[in-house]
Design an enzyme around this catalytic site. Structure first.
Site, mmCIF file in Angstrom:
data_model
loop_
_atom_site.group_PDB
_atom_site.id
_atom_site.type_symbol
_atom_site.label_atom_id
_atom_site.label_comp_id
_atom_site.label_asym_id
_atom_site.label_seq_id
_atom_site.Cartn_x
_atom_site.Cartn_y
_atom_site.Cartn_z
ATOM 1 N N GLU A 4 92.102 45.852 77.295
ATOM 2 C CA GLU A 4 92.970 44.819 76.719
ATOM 3 C C GLU A 4 93.153 45.195 75.262
ATOM 4 O O GLU A 4 92.196 45.152 74.484
ATOM 5 C CB GLU A 4 92.303 43.438 76.804
ATOM 6 C CG GLU A 4 91.942 42.995 78.206
ATOM 7 C CD GLU A 4 93.159 42.703 79.052
ATOM 8 O OE1 GLU A 4 94.253 42.524 78.487
ATOM 9 O OE2 GLU A 4 93.026 42.683 80.277
ATOM 10 N N CYS A 43 95.164 37.730 70.377
ATOM 11 C CA CYS A 43 95.875 38.846 71.020
ATOM 12 C C CYS A 43 97.174 38.383 71.653
ATOM 13 O O CYS A 43 98.102 39.172 71.808
ATOM 14 C CB CYS A 43 94.981 39.480 72.068
ATOM 15 S SG CYS A 43 94.329 38.278 73.234
HETATM 16 P P1 NAP Z 1 88.255 47.262 67.390
HETATM 17 O O1 NAP Z 1 87.994 47.640 66.005
HETATM 18 O O2 NAP Z 1 88.933 48.224 68.284
HETATM 19 O O3 NAP Z 1 86.840 46.850 67.990
HETATM 20 C C1 NAP Z 1 86.739 46.313 69.280
HETATM 21 C C2 NAP Z 1 85.336 46.514 69.809
HETATM 22 O O4 NAP Z 1 85.102 47.905 70.013
HETATM 23 C C3 NAP Z 1 84.235 46.032 68.871
HETATM 24 O O5 NAP Z 1 83.224 45.427 69.638
HETATM 25 C C4 NAP Z 1 83.740 47.327 68.243
HETATM 26 O O6 NAP Z 1 82.412 47.260 67.822
HETATM 27 C C5 NAP Z 1 83.853 48.245 69.428
HETATM 28 N N1 NAP Z 1 83.861 49.661 69.100
HETATM 29 C C6 NAP Z 1 84.532 50.281 68.108
HETATM 30 N N2 NAP Z 1 84.295 51.613 68.165
HETATM 31 C C7 NAP Z 1 83.455 51.811 69.204
HETATM 32 C C8 NAP Z 1 82.820 52.970 69.750
HETATM 33 N N3 NAP Z 1 83.041 54.191 69.277
HETATM 34 N N4 NAP Z 1 81.998 52.813 70.814
HETATM 35 C C9 NAP Z 1 81.758 51.590 71.329
HETATM 36 N N5 NAP Z 1 82.323 50.459 70.841
HETATM 37 C C10 NAP Z 1 83.167 50.578 69.796
HETATM 38 O O7 NAP Z 1 89.126 45.919 67.484
HETATM 39 P P2 NAP Z 1 88.914 44.545 66.694
HETATM 40 O O8 NAP Z 1 89.297 44.768 65.281
HETATM 41 O O9 NAP Z 1 87.580 43.956 66.998
HETATM 42 O O10 NAP Z 1 89.981 43.621 67.413
HETATM 43 C C11 NAP Z 1 91.337 43.539 67.042
HETATM 44 C C12 NAP Z 1 92.214 44.164 68.075
HETATM 45 O O11 NAP Z 1 91.877 43.702 69.364
HETATM 46 C C13 NAP Z 1 93.664 43.816 67.891
HETATM 47 O O12 NAP Z 1 94.407 44.983 67.945
HETATM 48 C C14 NAP Z 1 94.000 42.925 69.070
HETATM 49 O O13 NAP Z 1 95.304 43.047 69.541
HETATM 50 C C15 NAP Z 1 93.049 43.374 70.095
HETATM 51 N N6 NAP Z 1 92.749 42.281 71.006
HETATM 52 C C16 NAP Z 1 93.248 42.318 72.266
HETATM 53 C C17 NAP Z 1 92.955 41.303 73.144
HETATM 54 C C18 NAP Z 1 93.473 41.296 74.557
HETATM 55 O O14 NAP Z 1 92.981 40.512 75.350
HETATM 56 N N7 NAP Z 1 94.409 42.118 74.909
HETATM 57 C C19 NAP Z 1 92.139 40.250 72.760
HETATM 58 C C20 NAP Z 1 91.647 40.240 71.462
HETATM 59 C C21 NAP Z 1 91.960 41.267 70.593
HETATM 60 P P3 NAP Z 1 82.008 47.103 66.262
HETATM 61 O O15 NAP Z 1 82.549 45.794 65.836
HETATM 62 O O16 NAP Z 1 80.533 47.175 66.298
HETATM 63 O O17 NAP Z 1 82.671 48.252 65.550
#
Ligand code: NAP
Length: 525
Positions: free
Chosen positions: A259, A298
């Site tokens: 997602e 999102c």
């Molecule tokens: P993100 O930076 O991609 O992080 C998402 C998750 O991935 C966090 O738990 C992060 O952990 C983890 N992560 C990052 N690098 C990783 C790695 N190398 N290995 C394992 N885990 C890793 O996104 P965000 O800033 O939290 O969220 C914002 C984005 O999410 C927006 O683009 C939004 O559109 C999207 N979103 C989509 C939905 C949907 O349902 N489609 C819902 C909500 C949000 P850490 O925090 O520990 O780095």
């Protein structure tokens, strides 16, 4: 008081070594540090084995009905601790009270909805899929399909914006399917998620090994996943691409759901009159999505398409409503919008507004600059990740504009004109290249039908706002457990929830062929 966040693995609360790879969690309104976290040195290999062996075995012994009872208990426990969870969400997420309720009640509500599905599925642990079909010449040899739980662990990685709902909506489906969970919230807002898991463990709700929790990084965990394991990720498309390309994920065909980003659109039909119920619904939906959770949803509307003749009227209505939004300390009742969640978020949102205005749009209200929040006090001047709700207008939209390609994950939306035809509206909506949800506001059946059919392949969900449902419409940004959530392309290509449909991701569909009576014995029907 500084908290040391812990992970819950192998049935106990543990923390990584020292300050290596440690991250700090802050209050985004004051920038005060609330907690520290580290997973350095944690033995993820044995945690995986423990979850698969103990948790998996316990869950598979339970029927859907008894797993449903487990979800019901989890739902009730969250609800019983609602007030303290709301307080934490205000402090760590920058949520207003109403934002926090949206997340926390969404968590308990989704668990309760899947508890009901467990009751409906009853005292069995396989699901028959469709009717059996005759394969041989006589009436003996038949084939049939059934779903059984996968024999691994479900790793859930969530985004920062819904620490409660994100944990619960994924866990509800996996646990009901009979698969143990290892859940990892985004580090920056992990306090609410940790608190929920402490509630579960203090009340001894979950069978040993069936639910594990990681506060902080995942270390070498993802590199050890096997073909029976599952990865469900919510977050940015950049992170998604890197996780999807992981060696173990590719080599072992780890079933993966993503997602990711989504440039959700709202289209106002040419038949909608100023001041009508449908117009009010449309304006309410746009303003709510721009400001609820400070636009960090999102499913939030990012692109607003309006017939050219109505552009000025709509811009006037939205900007008048936005001017009344008080931005500040989310703990205060007179504040409608809190800060964005992190310093990085503030930077990304500001840069996104600057990019849009440099390339194709102009600012109607708001702007890219950080502001001081109302009620934070003189001592907090210059602190906090506050930004105004920002409405942009792009008077001659084209598919290559950043408005159609770059998600600004904050209180920002862009109004754009179209020529009043469903074909032009559809071409602009499709330029987002895959979204979670689109909303269309109209009573014109022909317009609705042609627009919806044209944009449907690009979406996971479409909501129709019309006069007959205007008084009871559910906002497009609200994800319901009974409806699928996910979208193609930019939105990640995933699909979650959708009632029973969601279970299929955690289960193996197997075809079995043989004597008809034996098939009935195996799959129960
Ligand atoms: P993100 O930076 O991609 O992080 C998402 C998750 O991935 C966090 O738990 C992060 O952990 C983890 N992560 C990052 N690098 C990783 C790695 N190398 N290995 C394992 N885990 C890793 O996104 P965000 O800033 O939290 O969220 C914002 C984005 O999410 C927006 O683009 C939004 O559109 C999207 N979103 C989509 C939905 C949907 O349902 N489609 C819902 C909500 C949000 P850490 O925090 O520990 O780095």
């Amino acid at each position: 008081m500084m908290i040391e966040l812990h992970s819950y693995l192998k049935g106990e609360w543990v923390r990584g070594r020292g300050d290596v790879h440690a991250a700090a969690l802050v209050n985004p309104a004051s920038e005060d540090v609330l907690a520290n976290v580290s997973t350095d040195g944690i033995d993820f290999k044995s945690a995986l084995t423990y979850a698969r062996d103990r948790g998996g075995a316990s869950l598979r012994r339970m029927t859907f009905a008894s797993r449903g009872e487990l979800l019901r208990a989890m739902s009730r426990a969250i609800h019983a601790h609602r007030d303290e969870l709301i307080t934490t969400a205000i402090a760590n997420g920058g949520n207003t009270r109403s934002d926090a309720k949206f997340d926390i009640d969404g968590a308990s509500g989704t668990l309760a909805a899947y508890a009901d599905i467990g009751v409906e599925l009853g005292d069995t642990n396989v699901i028959a899929d469709g009717e059996s079909v005759q394969l041989g010449r006589g009436a003996r040899l038949f084939g049939a399909h059934m779903f059984v739980p996968r024999d691994g662990v479900a790793v859930h990685i969530n985004a920062f914006n819904f620490p409660a709902w994100g944990l619960a909506e994924k866990a509800a489906v996996a646990l009901l399917a009979g698969v143990p969970v290892i859940s990892k919230p985004a580090t920056s807002t992990a306090l609410v998620a940790e608190q929920i898991v402490r509630i579960f463990t203090n009340e001894k709700l979950i069978p040993d090994g069936a639910f594990s929790f990681i506060a902080g990084g995942t270390g070498d965990l993802l590199g050890m996943l096997t073909g029976q394991d599952i990865l469900a990720f919510t977050g940015s498309s950049t992170t998604a691409a890197s996780l999807r390309g992981g060696k173990a994920i590719l080599t072992n065909s780890v079933r993966t759901n993503v997602e990711a980003d989504s440039l959700n659109s709202a289209v106002l039909g040419p038949d909608v009159e100023a001041g009508s119920d449908v117009m009010n619904l449309f304006i309410n939906d746009v303003v709510r999505d721009m400001t609820q959770k400070t636009g960090q949803k999102c499913t939030a509307i990012r692109r607003v398409y309006v017939p050219s003749a109505m552009l000025d009227d709509v811009i006037g209505r939205i900007s008048e409503r936005l001017a009344a939004i008080r931005v500040g300390d989310p703990a205060r009742d007179d504040v409608a919008m809190g800060p964005v969640a992190t310093a990085q978020q503030l930077k990304d949102v500001s840069e996104g507004i600057v990019r849009a205005t440099t390339e194709c749009a102009t600012v109607v209200c708001g702007g890219p600059k950080r502001i001081d929040g109302i009620g934070c006090g003189a001592a907090a001047s210059g602190k906090g990740y506050f930004i105004e709700p920002t409405l942009l207008v792009n008077k001659s939209p084209s598919a290559t504009d950043p408005i159609h390609t770059h998600e600004v994950f904050g209180p920002v939306a862009t109004v754009m004109p179209y020529d009043g035809s469903s074909a032009h509206a559809a071409a602009l909506v499709r330029a987002g290249d895959g979204g979670l949800v689109a909303s269309v506001y109209s009573d014109d059946k022909e317009f609705l039908k042609s627009l919806i059919v044209a944009v449907a392949p690009y979406h996971g969900r479409i909501t129709i706002g019309s006069s007959k449902v205007a008084s009871q419409a559910i906002p497009p940004g609200t994800v319901l457990p009974s409806m699928v959530h996910g979208g193609p392309g930019r939105a990640g290509g995933g699909e979650e929830l959708g009632g029973r449909r969601g279970l299929a991701f955690y289960m193996q569909r197997v075809a079995i062929q043989g004597d008809r009576a034996l098939l009935v014995t195996v799959r129960g029907g």
